[in-house]
Design a protein around this motif. Sequence first.
Motif, PDB file in Angstrom:
ATOM      1  N   ASN A   1      72.681  58.917  21.005  1.00  0.00           N
ATOM      2  CA  ASN A   1      72.923  59.882  19.975  1.00  0.00           C
ATOM      3  C   ASN A   1      74.259  60.053  19.716  1.00  0.00           C
ATOM      4  O   ASN A   1      74.790  60.636  18.790  1.00  0.00           O
ATOM      5  CB  ASN A   1      72.101  60.975  20.136  1.00  0.00           C
ATOM      6  CG  ASN A   1      70.474  60.916  19.958  1.00  0.00           C
ATOM      7  OD1 ASN A   1      70.181  60.202  18.970  1.00  0.00           O
ATOM      8  ND2 ASN A   1      69.863  61.709  20.876  1.00  0.00           N
ATOM      9  N   ALA A   2      75.020  59.796  20.697  1.00  0.00           N
ATOM     10  CA  ALA A   2      76.706  60.127  20.750  1.00  0.00           C
ATOM     11  C   ALA A   2      77.084  58.965  20.058  1.00  0.00           C
ATOM     12  O   ALA A   2      78.376  59.544  19.302  1.00  0.00           O
ATOM     13  CB  ALA A   2      77.134  60.168  22.318  1.00  0.00           C
TER      14      ALA A   2
ATOM     15  N   VAL B   1      70.824  60.280  25.176  1.00  0.00           N
ATOM     16  CA  VAL B   1      71.830  61.087  24.828  1.00  0.00           C
ATOM     17  C   VAL B   1      73.194  60.073  24.430  1.00  0.00           C
ATOM     18  O   VAL B   1      74.022  60.295  23.440  1.00  0.00           O
ATOM     19  CB  VAL B   1      72.439  61.804  26.061  1.00  0.00           C
ATOM     20  CG1 VAL B   1      74.089  62.322  26.040  1.00  0.00           C
ATOM     21  CG2 VAL B   1      71.551  62.922  26.288  1.00  0.00           C
TER      22      VAL B   1
ATOM     23  N   TYR C   1      71.341  59.751  12.264  1.00  0.00           N
ATOM     24  CA  TYR C   1      70.498  61.154  13.053  1.00  0.00           C
ATOM     25  C   TYR C   1      69.312  61.686  12.311  1.00  0.00           C
ATOM     26  O   TYR C   1      68.182  61.724  12.661  1.00  0.00           O
ATOM     27  CB  TYR C   1      71.423  61.714  13.984  1.00  0.00           C
ATOM     28  CG  TYR C   1      70.545  62.777  14.910  1.00  0.00           C
ATOM     29  CD1 TYR C   1      70.177  62.436  16.119  1.00  0.00           C
ATOM     30  CD2 TYR C   1      70.132  63.950  14.145  1.00  0.00           C
ATOM     31  CE1 TYR C   1      69.482  63.129  17.013  1.00  0.00           C
ATOM     32  CE2 TYR C   1      69.386  65.119  15.261  1.00  0.00           C
ATOM     33  CZ  TYR C   1      68.965  64.361  16.528  1.00  0.00           C
ATOM     34  OH  TYR C   1      68.324  65.211  17.299  1.00  0.00           O
TER      35      TYR C   1
ATOM     36  N   PRO D   1      66.156  60.775  16.918  1.00  0.00           N
ATOM     37  CA  PRO D   1      66.815  60.667  18.024  1.00  0.00           C
ATOM     38  C   PRO D   1      66.775  59.480  18.985  1.00  0.00           C
ATOM     39  O   PRO D   1      67.279  59.159  19.698  1.00  0.00           O
ATOM     40  CB  PRO D   1      66.545  61.937  18.896  1.00  0.00           C
ATOM     41  CG  PRO D   1      65.035  62.167  18.384  1.00  0.00           C
ATOM     42  CD  PRO D   1      65.104  62.003  17.002  1.00  0.00           C
TER      43      PRO D   1
ATOM     44  N   ALA E   1      73.929  67.460  16.385  1.00  0.00           N
ATOM     45  CA  ALA E   1      73.261  66.960  17.389  1.00  0.00           C
ATOM     46  C   ALA E   1      74.102  65.682  17.876  1.00  0.00           C
ATOM     47  O   ALA E   1      74.105  65.498  19.119  1.00  0.00           O
ATOM     48  CB  ALA E   1      71.980  66.348  16.924  1.00  0.00           C
ATOM     49  N   THR E   2      74.825  65.023  17.208  1.00  0.00           N
ATOM     50  CA  THR E   2      75.492  63.928  17.606  1.00  0.00           C
ATOM     51  C   THR E   2      76.451  64.420  18.616  1.00  0.00           C
ATOM     52  O   THR E   2      77.197  63.789  19.341  1.00  0.00           O
ATOM     53  CB  THR E   2      76.048  62.848  16.473  1.00  0.00           C
ATOM     54  OG1 THR E   2      76.660  63.677  15.418  1.00  0.00           O
ATOM     55  CG2 THR E   2      74.877  62.397  15.657  1.00  0.00           C
TER      56      THR E   2
ATOM     57  N   THR F   1      76.885  67.180  19.901  1.00  0.00           N
ATOM     58  CA  THR F   1      76.270  67.877  21.233  1.00  0.00           C
ATOM     59  C   THR F   1      76.145  66.632  22.167  1.00  0.00           C
ATOM     60  O   THR F   1      76.508  66.913  23.324  1.00  0.00           O
ATOM     61  CB  THR F   1      75.254  68.597  20.878  1.00  0.00           C
ATOM     62  OG1 THR F   1      75.669  69.598  19.832  1.00  0.00           O
ATOM     63  CG2 THR F   1      74.579  69.345  22.108  1.00  0.00           C
ATOM     64  N   SER F   2      75.442  65.716  21.609  1.00  0.00           N
ATOM     65  CA  SER F   2      75.362  64.405  22.550  1.00  0.00           C
ATOM     66  C   SER F   2      76.623  63.856  23.340  1.00  0.00           C
ATOM     67  O   SER F   2      76.495  63.577  24.310  1.00  0.00           O
ATOM     68  CB  SER F   2      74.444  63.449  21.999  1.00  0.00           C
ATOM     69  OG  SER F   2      73.271  63.856  21.297  1.00  0.00           O
TER      70      SER F   2
ATOM     71  N   ALA G   1      77.604  65.878  25.831  1.00  0.00           N
ATOM     72  CA  ALA G   1      77.087  65.930  27.298  1.00  0.00           C
ATOM     73  C   ALA G   1      77.435  64.585  27.794  1.00  0.00           C
ATOM     74  O   ALA G   1      77.391  64.372  29.155  1.00  0.00           O
ATOM     75  CB  ALA G   1      75.651  66.085  26.773  1.00  0.00           C
ATOM     76  N   LEU G   2      77.410  63.439  27.154  1.00  0.00           N
ATOM     77  CA  LEU G   2      77.916  62.295  27.484  1.00  0.00           C
ATOM     78  C   LEU G   2      79.322  62.066  28.269  1.00  0.00           C
ATOM     79  O   LEU G   2      79.542  61.607  29.401  1.00  0.00           O
ATOM     80  CB  LEU G   2      77.733  61.011  26.362  1.00  0.00           C
ATOM     81  CG  LEU G   2      78.270  59.948  26.983  1.00  0.00           C
ATOM     82  CD1 LEU G   2      77.106  59.074  27.996  1.00  0.00           C
ATOM     83  CD2 LEU G   2      78.204  58.877  25.908  1.00  0.00           C
TER      84      LEU G   2
END
Length: 295
Positions: A52-53, A49, A60, A65, A260-261, A263-264, A267-268
């Motif tokens: 990808n952040a 995560v 990406y 990933p 996706a980036t 989203t990561s 989450a981070l």
Amino acid sequence: MTALATAPDTRTESKTSPGVNRRRYPARYIVLGVLLVLLLLVVAPLLVVALNAVKSPSDYASNGPLSIPKSLHWDGIVDFWQRVDFSRKLLNSFITSAVVSVLAVILSVLNAYALGIGRVRGRVWFLVFFLVANLLPQEVLVYPLYYLSKSLHLYDSLFSIIIIFTVIQSAFGTYLLSSVYAEFPTELLDAAAVDGAGRFRTLWRVVVPVSRPTLAVLFTFFFIWTWNEFFLPLVFLISNANQTVPVALGVLQGDRQMDATTTSASALIGILPAMLFFLIFQRTLTRGITAGAIK
């Protein structure tokens, strides 16, 4: 002299034989290797995560990933922070978790002091009640709590969430502390009574200082549990200004399209505050658990 010379040597060898040490070391290395593998399995998703952040969407899409980012790309974190007004969500979560932790610990101490040391009538039934309250799922409580908050005009306010989680967390704290206070040293209580201390003075001057490690563990757990709560805040905090971090993450990912980036990055950012809090209070948590084990 002859008797001294012929007397058997009663001294025993304190050192273990080299063969025993050789047999122990491989087993120790095997255990350490297994624990290291388990640690990597736990940390690996967080590392993915984090990688990808800080990737760009093109990086990406091109490398996948699991690749190392070619350069640090902070636009995903900045975009998410500004899109959800994360500073406001962070403040809401911190205020809610801190106030709930303090109030729940105080309420747990008062309840457990009455049940564990005061030995009130019906103590067993009170403990059964708190145990059942801990076992009830939140889905069972949501409708009566929703109706009650509407009737009291507390719906969509942090105050309602603070009240609900204070009661929920204190139910667990009361059940745990009651068993601890039931084994509290009576010598300390008798000494306080001889000195003329009343019940409340005995509580704050004797019981609380002795049980401080246990209370520190409860405070840490209450903070992290309240921070990670999602279902009840999702129901009771509908306005954007009152949402907490988990609710903001869930609502944003379900309502708007994110790459996706980003989203990561969300989450981070969402998990970092709880991790930092745990690392800061890790020594306090370890001392509390160790003190309870030694006792």
